[in-house]
Design an enzyme around this catalytic site. Structure first.
Site: not given
Length: 462
Positions: A206, A208, A229-231
């Site tokens: 994901f 976002g 996860l890259e947030l």
């Protein structure tokens, strides 16, 4: 009646695309087809997988003339920049070439009477939940290596870039990829959460917001699916006294404002040594004033609208808060005729007299605003660079490689740059720390995250 996802174009506010979400049966069939296809795909050689992936790449490249204006209408990036296919090609070819070595067995030192090795086997069904800001590049980081590693892929693309998912599907269909191995699927948020919690997904990638990442973790809790996860980020730059100012200014202006600042690794705050501060700021402002804000379908436009009006309003609020607290804006936005409140069209802004009591210096902006702060030396800059909940990239502008590496050791970040920024190198892992997320994509480490180790301990002498 099925729920409809509508894509509102930031260019003119019209509905550009609308699609029905998948039915319960569609989702079940997609999962079943993916699992069945993956079981066979795992037995296909890496070299053969690469032929399919490279054929899909060629199909995507052939579509680029149509894709570029589609992207402009979907998320506002000016057509003059030519889309994302250069990066898509670089990353795909690199990961295909790397696959044989990255996925080879790990063999420990010989032990008489035993054959021992560790295989890297596919995790199974990978779900990619992709964002709108770099809709091809962020997705390709996982899709191509996931397939190379022997997995099946479900792609759920952002509502703002619905057509990107369809373009990927067209490319893989044109390449003759086995049916069910890659599937683009349109889902609501509720459907996505239900699928993640079903236990049918083996790995989730994901990209976002932090809030979105927390929702993903919550939805997948107890399934033991692995996560990438890259947030987001609040990426800093440090301009030292020995920097090449002309090159530094040009690179950092582009790093701050390309894609209207809607870059996970875009430059959002800059710390400049006091001995070069005035010259740096003057050059930075001069170059920023050269942007042309306008319709992204027009060739002269260098700065398009933000993807949604609410994103532009957040940046306006952040900028206004900074000004109330004493920041000084250096760009006369009245010269950018299309910048109007309640519009996704937003002029670039440069703020000085900033400090870390202002949101614009600590919280993600994800838009065309940057704060520039004077520092007396590295020892002043390092704590400030670390004073953010995020840690994706940091750039250091200097002629001294040793100093850059030493400063980089002290920065809480996933990637340290020297004399460049806003770039993803497929030979290096793309990762972050703190609220930027966990896991990593690209490089051999990306393959480790898309496989699971399986040990073989074979006793040959009895």
């Amino acid at each position: 009646m099925s729920e409809i996802v509508k894509l509102v174009s930031p260019v003119d506010g019209s509905v550009y695309v609308e699609r029905p979400v998948a039915s319960v049966g569609d989702i079940a069939n997609a999962v079943a087809a993916g699992k069945a296809a993956q079981a066979e795909w795992a037995g296909v050689s890496i070299a053969e997988r690469g032929k399919y992936v490279l054929a899909a790449l060629e199909a995507l490249l052939a579509m680029n003339e149509e894709i570029v204006p589609e992207l402009a209408r979907q998320m506002g990036r000016p057509v003059r920049y030519g889309g994302e296919m250069g990066g898509v090609e670089e990353r795909t070819r690199y990961m295909v070439e790397l696959a044989e070595s990255a996925l080879k067995d790990v063999v420990p030192a010989p032990k008489p009477g035993f054959t021992r090795y560790v295989k890297r086997v596919p995790v199974g069904l990978v779900m990619v939940i992709a964002p709108w800001n770099y809709p091809f590049l962020t997705a390709v980081n996982t899709i191509m290596p996931a397939l190379m590693a022997g997995n099946a892929v479900l792609l759920k693309h952002a509502a703002q870039t619905l057509l990107v998912g369809e373009r990927f599907q067209q490319a893989f269909d044109a390449a003759g990829l086995p049916k069910g191995l890659f599937q683009n699927i349109v889902l609501s948020h509720a459907q996505t959460e239900a699928l993640l919690g079903s236990g049918d997904i083996d790995h989730i990638n994901f990209t976002g917001s932090v809030a979105g990442g927390r929702a993903i973790e919550t939805a997948a809790a107890g399934t033991f699916a692995t996560l990438g996860l890259e947030l987001g980020g609040k990426d800093p730059a440090l301009v030292r006294a020995d920097a090449d100012l002309d090159q530094t200014i040009a690179s950092l202006v582009d790093g701050a404002f390309f894609n209207s600042g809607q870059c996970c690794c875009g430059i959002e705050r800059i710390y400049v040594h006091d001995s070069v501060y005035d010259r740096f700021v003057e050059g930075f402002v001069d170059m920023t004033n050269q942007y042309v804000l306008g319709n992204p379908l027009e060739e002269e436009t260098t700065l398009g609208p933000m993807a949604q009006t609410r994103f532009a309003e957040w940046v306006r609020e952040q900028t206004a808060e900074a000004v109330r607290k004493g920041a000084k804006p250096l760009i006369d936005t009245s010269k950018f005729a299309m910048d109007k409140p309640g519009s996704p069209y937003l002029a670039p802004q440069v703020l000085v007299n900033v400090d870390h009591q202002m949101s614009v210096m600590r919280e993600e902006s994800f838009g065309p605003v940057v704060g520039i702060m004077k520092v007396h030396g590295d020892e002043d800059a390092i704590p400030l660079m670390n004073d953010s909940p995020y840690g994706l990239t940091a750039s250091i502008w200097t002629r001294d490689e040793g100093v850059a590496a030493a400063i980089g050791d002290q920065i809480e970040t996933g990637t340290v740059f020297m004399n460049r920024c806003d770039y993803v190198d497929p030979g290096l892992v793309w990762t972050g720390v703190k609220d930027t997320g966990r896991g990593g994509a690209l490089s051999s480490i990306g393959y480790e995250n898309l496989t699971r180790p399986k040990s073989y301990h074979l006793r040959t002498e009895i």
